[in-house]
Each structure stands twice: as structure tokens, then as C-alpha cells.
Design a protein around this motif. Structure first.
Motif, PDB file in Angstrom:
ATOM      1  N   THR A  61       0.843  -1.192   0.000  1.00 17.31           N
ATOM      2  CA  THR A  61       0.000   0.000   0.000  1.00 17.31           C
ATOM      3  C   THR A  61       0.881   1.247   0.000  1.00 17.31           C
ATOM      4  OG1 THR A  61      -1.535  -1.246   1.390  1.00 17.31           O
ATOM      5  CG2 THR A  61      -1.920   1.109   1.225  1.00 17.31           C
ATOM      6  N   VAL A  62       0.416   2.302  -0.667  1.00 15.97           N
ATOM      7  CA  VAL A  62       1.123   3.580  -0.630  1.00 15.97           C
ATOM      8  C   VAL A  62       0.298   4.562   0.191  1.00 15.97           C
ATOM      9  CG1 VAL A  62       1.924   5.562  -1.994  1.00 15.97           C
ATOM     10  CG2 VAL A  62       2.240   3.237  -2.861  1.00 15.97           C
ATOM     11  N   VAL A  63       0.967   5.240   1.129  1.00 16.97           N
ATOM     12  CA  VAL A  63       0.301   6.230   1.968  1.00 16.97           C
ATOM     13  C   VAL A  63       0.737   7.623   1.524  1.00 16.97           C
ATOM     14  CG1 VAL A  63       0.012   7.121   4.317  1.00 16.97           C
ATOM     15  CG2 VAL A  63       0.234   4.648   3.919  1.00 16.97           C
ATOM     16  N   SER A  64      -0.252   8.504   1.333  1.00 16.25           N
ATOM     17  CA  SER A  64       0.045   9.875   0.931  1.00 16.25           C
ATOM     18  C   SER A  64      -0.987  10.804   1.534  1.00 16.25           C
ATOM     19  CB  SER A  64      -0.003   9.992  -0.599  1.00 16.25           C
ATOM     20  OG  SER A  64      -0.008  11.353  -0.979  1.00 16.25           O
TER      21      SER A  64
ATOM     22  N   VAL B  84       1.249   1.106  -9.243  1.00 13.67           N
ATOM     23  CA  VAL B  84       0.476   1.573  -8.099  1.00 13.67           C
ATOM     24  C   VAL B  84      -0.905   1.868  -8.658  1.00 13.67           C
ATOM     25  CG1 VAL B  84       0.216   3.331  -6.313  1.00 13.67           C
ATOM     26  CG2 VAL B  84       2.514   2.521  -6.939  1.00 13.67           C
ATOM     27  N   ALA B  85      -1.924   1.191  -8.126  1.00 20.33           N
ATOM     28  CA  ALA B  85      -3.259   1.276  -8.707  1.00 20.33           C
ATOM     29  C   ALA B  85      -4.293   1.669  -7.661  1.00 20.33           C
ATOM     30  CB  ALA B  85      -3.646  -0.075  -9.319  1.00 20.33           C
ATOM     31  N   VAL B  86      -5.299   2.389  -8.105  1.00 15.21           N
ATOM     32  CA  VAL B  86      -6.456   2.678  -7.257  1.00 15.21           C
ATOM     33  C   VAL B  86      -7.291   1.404  -7.199  1.00 15.21           C
ATOM     34  CG1 VAL B  86      -8.630   3.956  -7.136  1.00 15.21           C
ATOM     35  CG2 VAL B  86      -6.512   5.140  -7.766  1.00 15.21           C
TER      36      VAL B  86
ATOM     37  N   GLN C 237      -4.504  -7.627   0.486  1.00 11.62           N
ATOM     38  CA  GLN C 237      -3.116  -8.098   0.368  1.00 11.62           C
ATOM     39  C   GLN C 237      -3.106  -9.559  -0.107  1.00 11.62           C
ATOM     40  OE1 GLN C 237      -0.511  -6.107   1.141  1.00 11.62           O
ATOM     41  NE2 GLN C 237       1.214  -7.484   1.482  1.00 11.62           N
ATOM     42  N   GLY C 238      -2.339  -9.836  -1.137  1.00  7.00           N
ATOM     43  CA  GLY C 238      -2.214 -11.197  -1.651  1.00  7.00           C
ATOM     44  C   GLY C 238      -3.172 -11.552  -2.764  1.00  7.00           C
TER      45      GLY C 238
ATOM     46  N   SER D 193       4.830   7.165   2.698  1.00  8.29           N
ATOM     47  CA  SER D 193       5.470   5.873   2.949  1.00  8.29           C
ATOM     48  C   SER D 193       4.808   4.833   2.077  1.00  8.29           C
ATOM     49  CB  SER D 193       5.294   5.455   4.413  1.00  8.29           C
ATOM     50  OG  SER D 193       3.918   5.222   4.707  1.00  8.29           O
ATOM     51  N   TRP D 194       5.506   3.730   1.861  1.00  8.40           N
ATOM     52  CA  TRP D 194       4.850   2.594   1.252  1.00  8.40           C
ATOM     53  C   TRP D 194       5.463   1.318   1.787  1.00  8.40           C
ATOM     54  CZ3 TRP D 194       8.486   4.576  -2.422  1.00  8.40           C
ATOM     55  CH2 TRP D 194       9.280   3.637  -3.080  1.00  8.40           C
ATOM     56  N   ASP D 195       4.679   0.274   1.746  1.00  8.49           N
ATOM     57  CA  ASP D 195       5.149  -1.001   2.257  1.00  8.49           C
ATOM     58  C   ASP D 195       4.899  -2.083   1.209  1.00  8.49           C
ATOM     59  OD1 ASP D 195       2.215  -0.490   3.482  1.00  8.49           O
ATOM     60  OD2 ASP D 195       2.455  -2.605   2.982  1.00  8.49           O
TER      61      ASP D 195
END
Lengths: 119, 119, 119, 119, 119
Positions: A9-12, A42-44, A51-52, B84-86
Motif C-alpha cells: 500500500t502507498v500512503v500519501s 500503483v493502482a487505485v 493483500q495477496g 510511505s509505502w510497504d
């Protein structure tokens, strides 16, 4: 569309106003045999993927043709969670019953324990 | 979207009238592990990114779906600054508190000193 | 956008009616350090670029967002002539005063003699 | 457009509402000599292609210009089933009479037994 | 746009209704020096190109900006037949007078016998 697996996941907090509320997932792209290609996106997420999960995503202007992405600056949108796919008569991938999303769990107990990929 | 790091700026006085006032940033593209891919893009900045920031940018017609790029000849627009991203449960990147933009600084002093990339 | 250098021209008398009057330039694409990538594009010129100029061009539908390319079948349009760009605090390129276009000539005589690329 | 051969199907029950009813085919891409390139696409089928058929598909926003894909988040749509193609005066591919779709079968018995690819 | 040479034709009787009447050409892509890149495209012909002609084609949504391709599922359209192009002051290619299309023949007899490529 291309196949991908949700790996992160990307956090912004500083993003374009129209992107607020949209979840950004990191996908590792898969080839048609289920192997990682080395590419990512990186997709919406328009379908509640976890996850997975193996998913399909659409690129370009087609990424904006979902209810939640209409008119928004996304060029990659997850528009389907994959249950299974086959190539030349062989099942390449089948979602396992351990999926976090109960609605997508297999109801056949015989399927429990099947791996996520059988390529 | 793809991940990139802002590494520079392009200056142009002779540009299409609709591009006036738009800031052009040079991005080095990153893979999902935070490593440079060798590719780059020149992108319009829609979110006030600064040198060194890790950002997401959208390509194609999606690059025109922000307030400042609507109807303009840009095919790459920065639409988010990444905090951040994970990937697979591990933090790949976390913005450092030394960011030039004070509003994005971490308020937790325990975070001071954390590196920009931990891949 | 990608960076390119104008290296030639394509002549065509048999072209789609909407392409009449549009100048077609051959660009060699440059990476962010100013080196040729080996790729090229044929682009419509919306800003009056000349042989040797370093330019930015937009692709896809964004190539049609200029006054002269609106509604026309171009997928690559030069929308800026580059004066200079920098990467990580170093000037990679700076237009020389020997440019054919007088309006873009440097007025500072101290700049005369500077090379086109200093990568 | 690119050439591809239909090699499989993707099943998804959790997909964007607008994608319901659309069949998703797995294509292995072919070069102009009929050889697999190693690339693939998952495409919506707008023409009733079957396993083994050689097809043409359109990408990007053009994938939405068919009756069944209008306004839907697909970036790859099969818009033609290929009967044959030639390169430099030689027939590279010709659909065999064993096609599942009777309407496309060759009526000339002399053609029976011709291979699918003669590259 | 990219340069290509028309090397063949694709025949399809089962195609999307909007594609009827459109001629599908096989192009081998050329680099800016006139050499084949190994890539190809199947493109709709909007300008009456013939076997062997060197052409320019537009991709993406720009492929739909010609009179005959408006609103049709094509992502590659030939929008110009190339007479000649030059790179760094040297003529890379010049259409020969042996072109099938009489209207494009050179009128200067001194030009007869010139090769198609002089790279």
C-alpha cells in the motif's frame, strides 16, 4: 488488462484533492503463467482487493471508467479480483479459501489446502 | 501510477501558451522496492513537490485530470507526494523529517534520523 | 513528457487532411542526463523548434491539447523548447547563444561560448 | 493493433459493476511472423472469439469503442478474428477449417488439412 | 508518430461492426535511420498506402482523429505516406519513382533509379 498481485500500500497525505479517499495498492505484475514479470504498478482499488489477492487492472483512460475513479487522475485501477484463470486447458491460478474476504471463500471443503498457484 | 523521486527542474520560456505557470519537474522512476529503474519522466507538479520528494505521477490523459492541468498538453503529472509505502509487510520507504516542506515533517521526535529508504 | 533533440524533418504530401500545415520533426530522445536513449519520435511542432533544439514533447491524447493540434491525428507534439535543466543541483543542459532563434539568445555575453551539453 | 492467440480465460466474480457480462480472454501476443513474443494481454471479447483463434485487439481508449465496451474499464478489446494475413507476399497464417465456429469454416474442401501457421 | 513500412495485410470477416470497410495493414516499424526495429503494428489505413510504402502512423486515441476512423476501435492509424526524411542534414529516405501510386511519382527524370533507402 494485466494481471497483478497486491503486495502493499502507498500512503500519501499530500495528494491531489480528487484522489482523497482512494486506496492506493502496490501490484507486482504477473505474466499469463502467474510468474512475476519484474514490473509493478500503483493502482487505485475499485473492488476492495486485499493483500495477496490476484487482480486485473486497467490502464490509461480506461482506469477512469469506474464509479469511484471517474474524472480522477489515476492511470491504473483494479477493476476485478481474479478467482481463477486457465491457459491451454490447465488451471494456472485459483484463489485459495484462505482469502480475507469471506464472500469469496470456497464453500467446497475439499478445496481447502489448495495452493494459490499451481503453475 | 509509477513512483519517482524529484531530482531536478526543466526551464523553458518558449512553451505552449497553456503550459505557462506550470512547474516541470524531472523524476527518476523507482521500482516497488525503491530502486531507480533507469527511466525518467518530466512531469507537471500538481501538489507542490520539492527536490528529493518521492512522488506518484499519472500518465496519459489521466495527467490532465487535476485542477491545474485540465485541458493542457501534459502527459505526466505528479498527483501525490508519498509519505510511505510497504511491500509484503515491510516498510520500503518513509519520508524523513528533513523534508523542506514543514507541513509534511514528522511530529514524532522518535522518527528523527530515520533514513529515507530502508530497502 | 520526454526530452528530445530535433535532428530532422519528415516530408509528406499524402497525409490526412487534418495534418496539412503541420510541421513534422524527427526527435532523438534523451535521458535525464542528456544522453541519447536510442529511441526516437516524429512529432508535430507546436512551438517553432529548430534543428538542434532540445525540446519536450507530450504523447497520447495530450499531444492534441495545443492550439494547432486540437482534434488532429498526432500522438506526439513538441510543446516546449528547453532553455536548461538541472539534476541534483547540477546543470545538465543549457541552450547555447548560437540558437537560430534570436529571441532565445542569451543576452549575457559572458555566456557566449558555453557548450550545449555539459553532462 | 496487435495480433494475439486466445489461450485461456479469466474468471472473476468480484469485478467492477460495468464489467459484468463481459468475457475476459487471455491472449498470447504474436509478432508479424506469427511467433509468440512472450507478452500477453487479458482482453474483453467483442466478437465471439474461441480458444485457439488468432485475433486483433485494440488497446487504450480505443478498447472502449465497441458496442459492448462503451464506457467500461477495459484497456484491451478483441475487435477482429483473423482469417489470414500475409507479409511480403507470403501467407503467414490462415485459419484452419477446424475452427469451432462453423460460420468461419472454409467451404473449399481443397483447403482442408492446411495447417494453422505456415511461417 | 512512428515510422513504418507497409509489408502486408490482415484479412478478417468476423470483426466489430464499426471496423467494416477499413483496410488493415501490417507495418514493420523503422527507426529514425530507416532500419527495422523488430516491432510491428497492424494499422488502419487512412491515406491509401500501398505495399512497400514508408508511412507514419499515430497510436492511442489519436488513431481515431481521422475522417474514416472517428469513433472506431483502432489504436493505430496510418495518417501520412512519407516522401522523404532527413536526419542531421542527410536524406535518410526518399520515395522511389517506382511507387504504385502514380500521383506520388517523381516528375524529375534525373531522380529515376534512386534507391528507396540510402542509410
Amino acid at each position: 488488462m494485466q494481471l497483478g498481485r497486491v503486495v502493499g500500500t502507498v500512503v500519501s497525505t499530500m495528494k491531489e484533492a480528487r484522489m482523497k479517499e482512494l486506496k492506493l495498492q502496490v501490484l507486482r505484475l504477473l505474466d499469463e503463467r502467474g510468474k512475476e514479470t519484474g514490473a509493478y504498478a500503483v493502482a487505485v482499488d475499485a473492488v476492495g482487493a486485499g493483500q495477496g489477492d490476484v487482480v486485473l487492472f486497467a490502464g490509461g483512460s480506461s482506469a477512469r471508467q469506474t464509479v469511484i475513479t471517474d474524472g480522477k487522475p489515476t492511470d491504473a485501477t483494479i477493476m476485478a479480483i481474479v478467482d481463477s484463470w486457465d491457459v491451454e486447458g490447465r488451471v494456472v491460478y485459483e484463489a485459495s479459501p484462505s482469502s480475507e474476504d469471506a464472500e469469496r471463500k470456497w464453500t467446497d471443503p475439499a478445496r481447502a489446502g489448495r495452493g494459490k498457484e499451481r503453475s
